[in-house]
Write a protein that holds these residues in place. Structure first.
Motif, PDB file in Angstrom:
ATOM      1  N   HIS A 107     -14.045  36.279  37.048  1.00  0.00           N
ATOM      2  CA  HIS A 107     -15.449  35.939  37.051  1.00  0.00           C
ATOM      3  C   HIS A 107     -16.140  36.676  38.398  1.00  0.00           C
ATOM      4  CE1 HIS A 107     -18.906  33.376  36.879  1.00  0.00           C
ATOM      5  NE2 HIS A 107     -18.891  33.123  38.096  1.00  0.00           N
ATOM      6  N   TYR A 174     -10.753  28.624  39.096  1.00  0.00           N
ATOM      7  CA  TYR A 174     -10.733  29.088  37.798  1.00  0.00           C
ATOM      8  C   TYR A 174      -9.292  28.948  37.361  1.00  0.00           C
ATOM      9  CZ  TYR A 174     -15.683  30.391  37.781  1.00  0.00           C
ATOM     10  OH  TYR A 174     -17.051  30.609  37.737  1.00  0.00           O
ATOM     11  N   SER A 194     -10.682  31.680  29.988  1.00  0.00           N
ATOM     12  CA  SER A 194     -11.195  31.175  31.388  1.00  0.00           C
ATOM     13  C   SER A 194     -12.289  30.137  31.576  1.00  0.00           C
ATOM     14  CB  SER A 194     -11.911  32.508  32.020  1.00  0.00           C
ATOM     15  OG  SER A 194     -12.246  32.122  33.290  1.00  0.00           O
ATOM     16  N   LYS A 196     -13.862  27.120  34.458  1.00  0.00           N
ATOM     17  CA  LYS A 196     -14.094  26.670  35.826  1.00  0.00           C
ATOM     18  C   LYS A 196     -13.319  25.224  35.909  1.00  0.00           C
ATOM     19  CE  LYS A 196     -15.977  26.336  40.144  1.00  0.00           C
ATOM     20  NZ  LYS A 196     -15.175  27.432  41.178  1.00  0.00           N
TER      21      LYS A 196
END
Length: 277
Positions: A107, A174, A194, A196
């Protein structure tokens, strides 16, 4: 990417003069118990963590197979947690060497890989200003004595190098899923999945990681109908340490691993060398 030891970092730090050498020297006599073995704390796969106090732009050099290169930029946002090592490059200049063990998320790093797709950047060992970062505690979502890299499989996968999937819990919070080639230690920078990590609970040997969405490839429990903590992943340390012997002829130390249960599947993460060469 390969599962690397911290030996290279220790050697580099010795050459350029890492802050606090006296403290490190005294720590070498301390040991921890892994299984039936006493292992020097100096061999543990641990990191020091820092949080950025402002946005920081880092220039990255990327190479092409034809011998040319390109300069790329990575912007590290304010309040990003990174793994790092303070290093004295001269008697008057100190820098922070970050992401030595690939703990920062795609990210943050993705701009380095998208500006010039045909060039391959090295995003490890980025050098940033010490003044832009503040030391913080180890994030609760990271496994103990680990760089956050977990590989699908148990004891057999460790000894036979058969893991095909890597889960990376990043320093900046993450969870990423990557394809992994165990025989070469290779993984592509861009994750397949992916998400958070929005909340973490630690209860004994278990960490509960909360997300706003499902993550394909992992078993999560749906615990809320709205908000940032709708899905929960259980990460349980099985306390069944494993050891893989090294190769003294090649100066390769053996490695200790911890086994974890992520949802319904077993993963392993490297936690320590058994010696140094």
């Amino acid at each position: 990417m390969k599962m690397r030891t911290k030996l290279g970092l220790v050697m580099f730090a010795f050459m350029v003069g890492v802050v606090g050498l006296g403290t490190q020297a005294s720590a070498k006599s301390a040991t921890v118990k892994i299984g039936n073995d006493q292992v020097s704390r100096d061999y543990l796969y641990t990191s020091t963590f820092y949080r950025s106090t402002k946005a920081v732009t880092v220039k990255v050099t990327a190479n092409h197979t034809d011998g040319t290169f390109a300069t790329k930029t990575v912007k590290i946002p304010k309040n990003t947690v990174v793994s790092g090592q303070k290093v004295n490059v001269t008697s008057r200049k100190q820098v922070l060497w970050i992401n030595h063990d690939d703990e920062l998320s795609y990210h943050v790093l993705k701009s380095a890989f998208t500006q010039h797709p045909s060039y391959v950047p090295s995003v490890r060992d980025l050098v940033v200003s010490v003044k832009a970062f503040k030391k913080v505690s180890r994030p609760a979502y990271l496994p103990t004595w680990s760089h956050g890299d977990l590989y699908l499989g148990g004891k057999a996968a460790i000894s036979k190098l058969t893991a095909k999937q890597k889960v990376q819990v990043t320093s900046d919070g993450y969870l990423e899923i990557h394809k992994y080639v165990a025989t070469t230690g290779a993984t592509t920078p861009k994750p397949l999945q992916s998400a958070k990590i929005n909340r973490t609970q630690v209860k004994g040997a278990t960490r509960y990681l909360y997300f706003s969405k499902k993550i394909k490839g992992l078993t999560l429990k749906h615990v809320a109908t709205r908000g940032q903590a709708q899905y929960r992943l259980t990460m349980k340390n099985l306390h069944q340490p494993q050891h893989r012997a090294g190769f003294s002829d090649d100066d390769m130390p053996g490695v200790y691993y911890s086994l974890y249960k992520l949802g319904s599947q077993t993963y392993f993460t490297p936690i320590s060398d058994d010696t140094s060469y």
